[in-house]
Write an enzyme that holds these catalytic residues in place. Structure first.
Site, PDB file in Angstrom:
ATOM      1  N   LYS A   1      -1.245   9.751  -2.457  1.00 12.27           N
ATOM      2  CA  LYS A   1      -1.938  10.579  -1.816  1.00 12.27           C
ATOM      3  C   LYS A   1      -1.402  11.611  -0.295  1.00 12.27           C
ATOM      4  CE  LYS A   1      -5.967   8.155  -2.047  1.00 12.27           C
ATOM      5  NZ  LYS A   1      -7.125   9.586  -2.590  1.00 12.27           N
TER       6      LYS A   1
ATOM      7  N   PRO B   1       2.888   2.756  -2.243  1.00 11.82           N
ATOM      8  CA  PRO B   1       2.914   3.697  -3.099  1.00 11.82           C
ATOM      9  C   PRO B   1       1.489   4.291  -3.298  1.00 11.82           C
ATOM     10  CG  PRO B   1       3.793   1.916  -4.301  1.00 11.82           C
ATOM     11  CD  PRO B   1       2.949   1.143  -2.689  1.00 11.82           C
ATOM     12  N   TYR B   2       0.586   3.883  -2.851  1.00  8.89           N
ATOM     13  CA  TYR B   2      -0.650   4.249  -2.353  1.00  8.89           C
ATOM     14  C   TYR B   2      -0.809   5.614  -2.211  1.00  8.89           C
ATOM     15  CZ  TYR B   2      -6.263   4.943  -1.465  1.00  8.89           C
ATOM     16  OH  TYR B   2      -6.851   5.538  -1.076  1.00  8.89           O
ATOM     17  N   MET B   3      -0.164   5.521  -0.520  1.00  8.72           N
ATOM     18  CA  MET B   3      -0.632   5.856   0.389  1.00  8.72           C
ATOM     19  C   MET B   3       0.448   7.299   0.022  1.00  8.72           C
ATOM     20  SD  MET B   3      -3.001   5.188   2.939  1.00  8.72           S
ATOM     21  CE  MET B   3      -3.199   3.882   3.126  1.00  8.72           C
TER      22      MET B   3
ATOM     23  N   LEU C   1       1.190  -1.385  -0.138  1.00 15.00           N
ATOM     24  CA  LEU C   1       0.225   0.459  -0.009  1.00 15.00           C
ATOM     25  C   LEU C   1       0.869   0.947  -0.087  1.00 15.00           C
ATOM     26  CD1 LEU C   1      -2.466  -0.538   2.533  1.00 15.00           C
ATOM     27  CD2 LEU C   1      -2.881  -1.176   0.094  1.00 15.00           C
TER      28      LEU C   1
END
Length: 210
Positions: free
Chosen positions: A129, A124-126, A122
């Site tokens: 964001k 890269p997603y965080m 997670l």
């Protein structure tokens, strides 16, 4: 005040759109193609066709407020994460600023402030964001951040918490509760430039998010 819902066809987006429609709140659901249209038309929800990977400036026409709840999804690679969760989010903020949007509601994530503390897959997603959130904070657009914990498919309890201290460390929240929280924030037009963590808890949404 018409609200553009970016990510309307997502799991949170659909639930929110149904709630907003039932509450009589004017919304415009941004969807990627005509195949997604029937679900919204059956419920009397206005749609606009626009692709976050293309030109979507026209979707903002006639809108005073934006909710960004789009996401690349758990089954895509880092390329889609960069295009949707970072680049498209930043472009949305920039268009909102150019068009004088009155408020921008960003659905972020609780762990976005510390991406390296998230599970490895997670991160890269965080990180995306984190960067998109930082851009919104400095863009000069009145805004709100809603930062859910780990999302579940549980039914709406409409009872939430805004910190891990309240939950004894439990970091989950149902998508249904996120949708209800978004509806509350949509109506609470006096709230600007605030950030709320959102978890399943014991407080009524109106008490927790104020």
């Amino acid at each position: 005040m018409t609200t553009l819902v970016i990510g309307a066809n997502g799991q949170i987006g659909r639930q929110f759109c149904e709630l907003a429609k039932a509450a009589g709140e004017p919304i415009k659901a941004m969807i990627r193609d005509t195949a997604q249209q029937p679900w919204f038309e059956e419920r009397g929800i206005e749609t606009v066709i626009a692709d976050l990977e293309g030109d979507f400036r026209h979707a903002f026409d006639g809108c005073d407020q934006v909710i960004f709840t789009a996401g690349s999804g758990p089954h895509t690679g880092p390329d889609k994460t960069l295009l949707i969760d970072l680049y498209a989010a930043i472009r949305s903020v920039d268009i909102a600023r150019e068009q004088g949007i009155e408020r921008f509601l960003m659905v972020s994530a609780m762990r976005a402030e510390n991406p390296m503390e998230a599970p490895e897959k997670l991160r890269p997603y965080m990180a995306a964001k984190f960067a998109a959130d930082a851009h919104l904070r400095t863009a000069g657009v009145p805004h709100l951040f809603l930062k859910p914990g780990r999302l579940t498919d549980a039914a709406a309890s409409e009872r939430v918490a805004t910190s891990l201290a309240e939950t004894g460390g439990e970091n989950q929240v149902s998508r249904a509760n996120v949708a209800h929280a978004l509806l509350h924030l949509l109506k609470a037009r006096e709230l600007v430039d605030r950030e709320f963590v959102l978890l399943d808890g014991e407080r009524e949404i109106g008490e927790a998010l104020r």
